[in-house]
Scaffold this active site. Structure first.
Site, PDB file in Angstrom:
ATOM      1  N   ASP A  73       6.513   1.828   6.555  1.00  0.00           N
ATOM      2  CA  ASP A  73       5.005   1.061   6.516  1.00  0.00           C
ATOM      3  C   ASP A  73       4.222   1.765   5.593  1.00  0.00           C
ATOM      4  O   ASP A  73       3.807   3.126   5.801  1.00  0.00           O
ATOM      5  CB  ASP A  73       4.372   1.154   8.003  1.00  0.00           C
ATOM      6  CG  ASP A  73       3.222   0.568   7.912  1.00  0.00           C
ATOM      7  OD1 ASP A  73       2.608  -0.125   6.801  1.00  0.00           O
ATOM      8  OD2 ASP A  73       2.563   0.722   8.872  1.00  0.00           O
ATOM      9  N   HIS A 119       0.836  -1.330   0.066  1.00  0.00           N
ATOM     10  CA  HIS A 119       0.123  -0.051  -0.027  1.00  0.00           C
ATOM     11  C   HIS A 119       0.875   1.512  -0.052  1.00  0.00           C
ATOM     12  O   HIS A 119       1.924   1.554   0.766  1.00  0.00           O
ATOM     13  CB  HIS A 119      -1.052  -0.045   1.004  1.00  0.00           C
ATOM     14  CG  HIS A 119      -0.499   0.159   2.663  1.00  0.00           C
ATOM     15  ND1 HIS A 119      -0.238   1.277   3.279  1.00  0.00           N
ATOM     16  CD2 HIS A 119      -0.113  -1.195   3.598  1.00  0.00           C
ATOM     17  CE1 HIS A 119       0.348   0.938   4.403  1.00  0.00           C
ATOM     18  NE2 HIS A 119       0.340  -0.229   4.452  1.00  0.00           N
ATOM     19  N   ASP A 133       3.719  -6.588   3.635  1.00  0.00           N
ATOM     20  CA  ASP A 133       3.754  -5.218   4.477  1.00  0.00           C
ATOM     21  C   ASP A 133       4.860  -5.403   5.507  1.00  0.00           C
ATOM     22  O   ASP A 133       5.607  -6.337   5.379  1.00  0.00           O
ATOM     23  CB  ASP A 133       2.166  -5.388   5.151  1.00  0.00           C
ATOM     24  CG  ASP A 133       1.953  -3.783   5.623  1.00  0.00           C
ATOM     25  OD1 ASP A 133       2.662  -3.037   5.937  1.00  0.00           O
ATOM     26  OD2 ASP A 133       0.418  -3.574   5.544  1.00  0.00           O
ATOM     27  N   GLU A 172      -5.347   1.135   2.836  1.00  0.00           N
ATOM     28  CA  GLU A 172      -4.838   0.208   4.020  1.00  0.00           C
ATOM     29  C   GLU A 172      -5.069   0.799   5.268  1.00  0.00           C
ATOM     30  O   GLU A 172      -5.385  -0.124   6.269  1.00  0.00           O
ATOM     31  CB  GLU A 172      -3.647  -0.316   3.428  1.00  0.00           C
ATOM     32  CG  GLU A 172      -3.110  -1.665   4.171  1.00  0.00           C
ATOM     33  CD  GLU A 172      -2.701  -1.425   5.707  1.00  0.00           C
ATOM     34  OE1 GLU A 172      -2.510  -2.464   6.233  1.00  0.00           O
ATOM     35  OE2 GLU A 172      -2.250  -0.249   6.071  1.00  0.00           O
ATOM     36  N   GLU A 173      -4.209   2.039   5.470  1.00  0.00           N
ATOM     37  CA  GLU A 173      -4.306   2.257   6.775  1.00  0.00           C
ATOM     38  C   GLU A 173      -5.529   2.540   7.571  1.00  0.00           C
ATOM     39  O   GLU A 173      -5.587   2.813   8.702  1.00  0.00           O
ATOM     40  CB  GLU A 173      -3.452   3.752   6.819  1.00  0.00           C
ATOM     41  CG  GLU A 173      -1.781   3.427   6.404  1.00  0.00           C
ATOM     42  CD  GLU A 173      -1.208   2.698   7.890  1.00  0.00           C
ATOM     43  OE1 GLU A 173      -1.718   2.423   8.626  1.00  0.00           O
ATOM     44  OE2 GLU A 173       0.007   2.463   7.229  1.00  0.00           O
ATOM     45  N   HIS A 205       4.909   2.594  12.961  1.00  0.00           N
ATOM     46  CA  HIS A 205       3.995   3.950  13.199  1.00  0.00           C
ATOM     47  C   HIS A 205       4.565   5.046  13.733  1.00  0.00           C
ATOM     48  O   HIS A 205       3.810   6.030  14.433  1.00  0.00           O
ATOM     49  CB  HIS A 205       2.425   3.612  13.766  1.00  0.00           C
ATOM     50  CG  HIS A 205       1.765   2.907  12.699  1.00  0.00           C
ATOM     51  ND1 HIS A 205       0.414   2.638  13.027  1.00  0.00           N
ATOM     52  CD2 HIS A 205       1.974   2.317  11.489  1.00  0.00           C
ATOM     53  CE1 HIS A 205      -0.251   1.933  12.012  1.00  0.00           C
ATOM     54  NE2 HIS A 205       0.684   1.752  11.255  1.00  0.00           N
TER      55      HIS A 205
END
Length: 346
Positions: free
Chosen positions: A187, A69, A242, A221-222, A322
Site C-alpha cells: 500500500d 501514492h 490503491d 495520501e497516508e 498496514h
C-alpha cells in the site's frame, strides 16, 4: 493485452527498496521521475511534490485521472531519551504491534543514515516476564534502539540525530516462486508499479486515448490530503488505484482486481463503478466488488476538497494491510489490465 511480469516486478522491487514515509518522499520521487525520463513521457510536478503524467487524448475538455501514492507509513523522532534511545511518533495509521521488533533506518537532516530496531520499553521476557508480554503496544511504550554505541541523550545528539528526523521501516520485500509478494508498503507501491507499467505500455504502443488521460502520483495520501489539490482543470473522472483489502468478512481477493463500492467516506460513483465492471466483463478481467469500512483514498480526498468529479477506487488485493502485507502477481496484473483497458474506453 500481454504484459511482461518482470517489468512490473522490477518497478515494484525498486519502489519497495526506496524508503518513503509521508513527508520524506524526495528519493522515491527522483526514482519515478528517472523512469519517466527513460520513457520520454510528459510530466509535471506539483508544489507538494506529486507527479502528474499526461497523455493527450481526442477530447481535450474531458480529462480522466488515475492516481496512486508513493508515500507510506513510517514514524518520526519525537524525543531523544536520557539513555540515547528514540521515542517515536507515528506517521499514518497503523497498529503499533505491527512494528514491534522491526528493523528501521533513521534519516537525519544532514543526510546521515543510521540503522536501528523498534522495541518495547520492556523487550525481554527474561527480564520483565509477564510485564513484557502484557505491555500495551502504544507509541509511548515503544522506542528505537540505535545500532551505535550510545549511552545518553548527548551521545545520540552527537550523531546528528534530532527531533523530527524520519524513521523508515524496513520493507522486507520478497517474491516467492509461486508469485506471492510479501512486503511492507505494498500500500500503495504495488499500485504505483502498476501505473508505471501502464504508462510504459501506453507510451510504447502509441495507444489512442479518447480523453486527456493523466496519472497522478501523490505524496501525502497516508495523512489524508494527497489529492486535495494539483489535479488537471477539466478532470471529470478520478480513479484511485490503491489496495483492496481481503480478509474475514470481505469479498476482496489477492488474485483479482478489487473494485470498491463504498468506504468510510461513503459510496463511490455508481455509474463509473458500473463502467469499470463492464470493462472487466468485456475483457475477461477477474474482479471482485467490496466495501471497506475503515478506509479512505485519494479519490475520497479529492471529493472532500470539493472537486466536481466522478470517483472510483480499484486496486490489487493486499492482505494484512498496514502491517507486513501480501499480494499476488495475479492481482497486480488484473488491475493493470483494467487500468489500460479503461484508459481506452469512452
Amino acid at each position: 493485452m500481454n504484459f511482461d511480469r518482470n517489468v512490473i516486478q522490477d518497478y515494484l522491487i525498486n519502489l519497495l527498496s526506496t524508503p518513503s514515509p509521508t513527508g520524506y518522499t524526495d528519493n522515491i520521487r527522483k526514482y519515478v521521475v528517472s523512469e519517466l525520463d527513460k520513457l520520454n513521457v510528459k510530466y509535471s510536478l506539483t508544489n507538494k511534490g506529486a507527479i502528474l503524467v499526461s497523455f493527450e487524448g481526442e477530447n481535450k475538455n474531458y480529462e480522466r485521472v488515475f492516481s496512486g501514492h508513493i508515500d507510506t507509513l513510517g514514524a518520526m523522532v519525537k524525543e531523544i531519551k536520557s539513555n540515547g534511545a528514540l521515542e517515536l511518533t507515528p506517521v499514518g495509521g497503523f497498529m503499533m504491534t505491527s512494528i514491534d521488533g522491526e528493523n528501521c533506518t533513521i534519516e537525519t537532516l544532514d543526510n546521515k543514515t543510521y540503522t536501528g530496531t523498534i522495541q518495547t520499553i520492556k523487550p525481554s521476557v527474561h527480564i520483565s516476564g509477564d510485564e513484557a508480554r502484557e505491555l500495551k503496544r502504544t507509541a509511548q511504550n515503544m522506542e528505537v534502539i540505535i545500532d551505535e554505541k550510545v549511552f545518553s541523550k548527548e551521545d545520540t545528539e552527537a550523531l546528528g540525530i534530532n527531533v523530527g528526523d524520519f524513521i523508515c521501516f524496513d520493507s522486507r520485500a520478497t517474491v516467492t516462486e509461486k508469485g506471492f509478494i510479501k512486503s511492507r508498503h505494498l500500500d500503495d507501491k504495488a499500485s504505483v508499479a502498476i501505473l508505471l507499467t501502464a504508462i510504459k505500455y501506453i507510451s510504447e504502443n502509441n495507444l489512442k486515448l479518447p480523453y486527456n488521460t493523466h496519472f497522478f502520483i501523490s505524496t501525502y495520501e497516508e495523512v489524508g490530503h494527497g489529492a486535495k489539490a494539483g489535479l488537471p482543470e477539466h478532470v471529470k473522472e478520478f480513479i484511485a488505484v490503491d489496495m483492496g483489502a481481503p480478509g474475514p468478512g470481505q469479498n476482496s481477493s489477492e488474485y483479482a482486481v478489487c473494485i470498491c463500492a463504498k468506504d468510510s467516506s461513503g459510496p463511490y460513483d455508481y455509474n463509473l463503478r458500473k463502467k469499470l465492471i463492464d470493462v472487466c466483463k468485456d475483457k475477461s478481467i477477474d474482479y471482485k466488488i467490496d466495501i471497506y469500512p475503515y478506509y479512505g483514498s485519494d479519490a475520497s480526498a479529492a471529493l472532500g476538497a470539493g472537486w466536481d468529479i466522478s470517483a472510483a477506487l480499484i486496486g490489487p488485493g493486499v492482505f494484512a494491510s498496514h502491517a507486513y502485507e501480501r499480494t499476488h502477481m495475479d492481482s497486480i496484473v488484473e488491475t493493470l489490465k483494467l487500468v489500460v483497458a479503461y484508459s481506452q474506453t469512452l
